[in-house]
Design a protein around this motif. Structure first.
Motif, mmCIF file in Angstrom:
data_model
loop_
_atom_site.group_PDB
_atom_site.id
_atom_site.type_symbol
_atom_site.label_atom_id
_atom_site.label_comp_id
_atom_site.label_asym_id
_atom_site.label_seq_id
_atom_site.Cartn_x
_atom_site.Cartn_y
_atom_site.Cartn_z
ATOM 1 N N THR A 68 1.209 -1.070 0.147
ATOM 2 C CA THR A 68 -0.136 0.017 0.075
ATOM 3 C C THR A 68 1.003 1.430 0.128
ATOM 4 O O THR A 68 0.122 2.461 -0.015
ATOM 5 N N LEU A 69 2.471 1.156 0.741
ATOM 6 C CA LEU A 69 3.058 1.993 0.103
ATOM 7 C C LEU A 69 3.083 2.496 -1.684
ATOM 8 O O LEU A 69 2.854 1.646 -2.023
ATOM 9 N N ASP A 70 2.901 3.661 -1.717
ATOM 10 C CA ASP A 70 2.965 4.395 -2.984
ATOM 11 C C ASP A 70 4.089 4.530 -3.568
ATOM 12 O O ASP A 70 5.528 3.750 -2.760
ATOM 13 N N PRO A 71 3.713 4.109 -4.856
ATOM 14 C CA PRO A 71 5.337 4.076 -5.784
ATOM 15 C C PRO A 71 6.614 4.086 -5.267
ATOM 16 O O PRO A 71 7.612 4.052 -5.640
ATOM 17 N N VAL A 72 6.093 6.293 -5.402
ATOM 18 C CA VAL A 72 7.813 6.245 -5.464
ATOM 19 C C VAL A 72 8.192 6.382 -3.647
ATOM 20 O O VAL A 72 9.295 6.070 -3.265
ATOM 21 N N ALA A 73 7.141 6.088 -2.944
ATOM 22 C CA ALA A 73 7.631 5.791 -1.251
ATOM 23 C C ALA A 73 8.418 4.302 -1.449
ATOM 24 O O ALA A 73 9.246 3.890 -0.697
ATOM 25 N N ARG A 74 7.852 3.146 -2.301
ATOM 26 C CA ARG A 74 8.877 1.914 -2.519
ATOM 27 C C ARG A 74 9.803 2.318 -2.786
ATOM 28 O O ARG A 74 10.710 1.261 -2.338
ATOM 29 N N GLU A 75 10.474 3.226 -4.056
ATOM 30 C CA GLU A 75 11.256 2.945 -4.622
ATOM 31 C C GLU A 75 12.188 3.772 -3.549
ATOM 32 O O GLU A 75 14.175 3.544 -3.338
ATOM 33 N N VAL A 76 11.905 4.725 -2.723
ATOM 34 C CA VAL A 76 12.679 4.719 -1.740
ATOM 35 C C VAL A 76 13.527 4.883 -1.052
ATOM 36 O O VAL A 76 14.248 4.439 -0.384
#
Length: 180
Positions: A68-76
């Motif tokens: 559920t983390l947004d895609p950019v947060a996952r990439e962080v």
């Protein structure tokens, strides 16, 4: 000496498998990856030596993509782990992914340079990731409260752990196999 290793100018090189040379249990994952990327990336070709690692990583990575983390947060999370673990191929691949997601160049540069992010919400993810890593999961209440104060949930905290585990495995394996 293992049959998949070859000596080259004094360096040990892990085999870069093709669909023909890979263990049978790695071939489907390699075919799927080639279909998605247009080729079999070097990292996948080298990780194919262990079908368990390759398939496990790809399954965990797919699970993390559904978080559920947004895609950019996952990439962080991924970039924080990749930079910390000095995995050049991971940093390069995930820089490209951040660009495709429309992340600002300042965010990408800061992640690559291990600097704080101007975006407070993304910085909260980066700091929480670093805290989980530094404490082996023994994050104190203050760090949890700070993460939650930016709108993240308990589920998101556990998803960060999933991302750390997945990409720690990947970065260590990529470095071990000298994937480029």
């Amino acid at each position: 000496m293992l049959s998949t290793l070859e000596a080259f100018k004094g360096y040990v090189m892990f085999a870069e498998h093709t669909l023909e040379t890979a263990p049978p249990a790695s071939r489907q994952a390699m075919e799927n990856t080639a279909a998605a990327f247009g080729k079999v990336p070097d990292a996948v070709a080298r990780l194919a030596e262990s079908p368990e690692l390759l398939n496990g990583f790809l399954e965990l990575s797919a699970s993390f993509e559904r978080a559920t983390l947004d895609p950019v947060a996952r990439e962080v999370v991924i970039m924080t782990v990749a930079v910390r673990n000095d995995c050049h191929i991971c940093v390069t691949m995930h820089t490209g992914k951040l660009r495709k997601l429309g992340a600002e160049t300042g965010v990408i540069a800061a992640l690559r340079e291990q600097r704080p992010l101007d975006d407070e919400r993304l910085e909260a993810v980066r700091q929480f990731t670093l805290s989980v890593l530094a404490t082996a999961g023994g994050v104190d209440d203050a760090a949890l409260k700070e993460f939650f104060a930016h709108g993240y949930t308990e589920r998101n905290a556990l998803e960060v752990v999933l991302g750390i585990g997945t990409y720690t495995m990947s970065t260590l394996a990529n470095r071990l196999t000298r994937a480029a």
